[in-house]
Design a protein around this motif. Structure first.
Motif, mmCIF file in Angstrom:
data_model
loop_
_atom_site.group_PDB
_atom_site.id
_atom_site.type_symbol
_atom_site.label_atom_id
_atom_site.label_comp_id
_atom_site.label_asym_id
_atom_site.label_seq_id
_atom_site.Cartn_x
_atom_site.Cartn_y
_atom_site.Cartn_z
ATOM 1 N N UNK A 1 4.883 4.815 4.709
ATOM 2 C CA UNK A 1 4.710 6.008 3.986
ATOM 3 C C UNK A 1 4.034 5.884 2.876
ATOM 4 N N UNK A 2 3.043 6.546 2.547
ATOM 5 C CA UNK A 2 1.907 6.256 1.463
ATOM 6 C C UNK A 2 2.521 6.787 0.121
ATOM 7 N N UNK A 3 3.242 8.010 0.193
ATOM 8 C CA UNK A 3 4.028 8.501 -0.859
ATOM 9 C C UNK A 3 4.976 7.393 -1.571
ATOM 10 N N UNK A 4 5.634 6.907 -0.692
ATOM 11 C CA UNK A 4 6.538 5.633 -1.425
ATOM 12 C C UNK A 4 5.800 4.540 -1.975
ATOM 13 N N UNK A 5 4.822 4.194 -1.298
ATOM 14 C CA UNK A 5 3.873 2.959 -1.679
ATOM 15 C C UNK A 5 3.261 3.518 -2.981
ATOM 16 N N UNK A 6 2.717 4.643 -3.167
ATOM 17 C CA UNK A 6 2.076 4.953 -4.282
ATOM 18 C C UNK A 6 3.205 5.245 -5.599
ATOM 19 N N UNK A 7 4.253 5.568 -5.012
ATOM 20 C CA UNK A 7 5.289 5.796 -6.162
ATOM 21 C C UNK A 7 5.850 4.524 -6.875
ATOM 22 N N UNK A 8 5.837 3.436 -6.036
ATOM 23 C CA UNK A 8 6.300 2.240 -6.125
ATOM 24 C C UNK A 8 5.272 1.524 -7.259
ATOM 25 N N UNK A 9 3.994 2.148 -6.763
ATOM 26 C CA UNK A 9 2.853 1.214 -7.736
ATOM 27 C C UNK A 9 2.520 2.228 -9.102
ATOM 28 N N UNK A 10 3.025 3.498 -8.997
ATOM 29 C CA UNK A 10 2.463 4.371 -10.033
ATOM 30 C C UNK A 10 1.193 4.990 -10.015
ATOM 31 N N UNK A 11 0.836 5.017 -8.712
ATOM 32 C CA UNK A 11 -0.620 5.480 -8.684
ATOM 33 C C UNK A 11 -0.547 6.936 -8.058
ATOM 34 N N UNK A 12 -1.552 7.612 -8.340
ATOM 35 C CA UNK A 12 -1.788 9.061 -7.715
ATOM 36 C C UNK A 12 -2.934 9.028 -6.471
ATOM 37 N N UNK A 13 -2.617 9.620 -5.606
ATOM 38 C CA UNK A 13 -3.760 9.863 -4.486
ATOM 39 C C UNK A 13 -5.030 10.074 -4.911
ATOM 40 N N UNK A 14 -6.171 9.690 -4.384
ATOM 41 C CA UNK A 14 -7.390 9.964 -5.024
ATOM 42 C C UNK A 14 -7.624 11.456 -5.141
ATOM 43 N N UNK A 15 -7.133 12.223 -4.416
ATOM 44 C CA UNK A 15 -7.470 13.714 -4.579
ATOM 45 C C UNK A 15 -7.021 14.200 -5.909
ATOM 46 N N UNK A 16 -5.526 13.974 -6.076
ATOM 47 C CA UNK A 16 -4.757 14.212 -7.313
ATOM 48 C C UNK A 16 -5.541 13.539 -8.638
#
Length: 199
Positions: A140-155
């Motif tokens: 799940x990309x939401x979980x991966x991005x939250x672990x890294x503290x990243x925002x998706x590119x559109x955000x």
């Protein structure tokens, strides 16, 4: 990249004379603004590269996104080769130094590209996150991005545009930027939430 001023002007004049002759010969009436737009479009090449951003005459950003993804893929390959020698923190530093600036450079300009292009960039971003965390592509990309503290590119693009708007309204940019902004209360005098909040 663009033609010199004199050469471009001479091409526009020749183009306009050609259309004028064509209209007289075929007894056709064309709008002068249409002729001028066609002349200017004939001057521009298929695409121009300006400060690292590929601009085409239709402003659809497809060529720039292709160029960006090629550049990102070469840097991701570097991250992939180096990941066996680096821990999580060092991988994240390498991403922040080499890959993230490519994602964010001039994203307020090319950020209004097609949804499909944004999805392509999101897949590349997710691939980077998977490399850093040793995650599979199906995670799940939401979980991966939250672990890294990243925002998706559109955000990220949306956040950069909002920061730009704030700086324009706050007066951090030159005055001529404010000419491109119109407030709701300038359009009408009805008492609405948007007009009373100075929007």
């Amino acid at each position: 990249p663009l033609l010199s001023g004199l050469e471009a002007l001479s091409r526009v004049v020749i183009y306009c004379f050609y259309y004028q002759w064509y209209c007289r010969f075929n007894e056709v009436l064309l709008d002068p603004s249409t002729v001028l737009k066609a002349a200017i479009a004939s001057i521009m090449k298929k695409e121009e590269k300006l400060l690292g951003v590929k601009i085409d005459k239709h402003l659809n950003w497809d060529n720039h996104i292709d160029f960006l993804i090629d550049k990102l893929n070469s840097r991701i390959c570097l991250l992939k080769r180096a990941k066996t020698y680096l821990n999580y923190r060092q991988r994240n530093l390498l991403y922040n130094a080499l890959i993230r600036p490519l994602f964010e450079y001039c994203c307020t300009v090319w950020g209004n590209t097609k949804y499909e292009n944004l999805l392509r960039l999101l897949r590349v971003q997710k691939r980077c996150a998977g490399l850093i965390l040793d995650a599979s592509f199906s995670d799940n990309s939401v979980e991966i991005f939250s672990k890294l503290g990243w925002l998706p590119i559109d955000d990220v693009i949306r956040m950069r545009k909002l920061c730009l708007m704030y700086k324009i309204v706050d007066g951090c940019y030159p005055q001529y930027f404010k000419d491109y902004i119109s407030y709701v209360n300038d359009k009408h005098r009805h008492n609405t939430r948007a007009s009373t909040n100075n929007n």
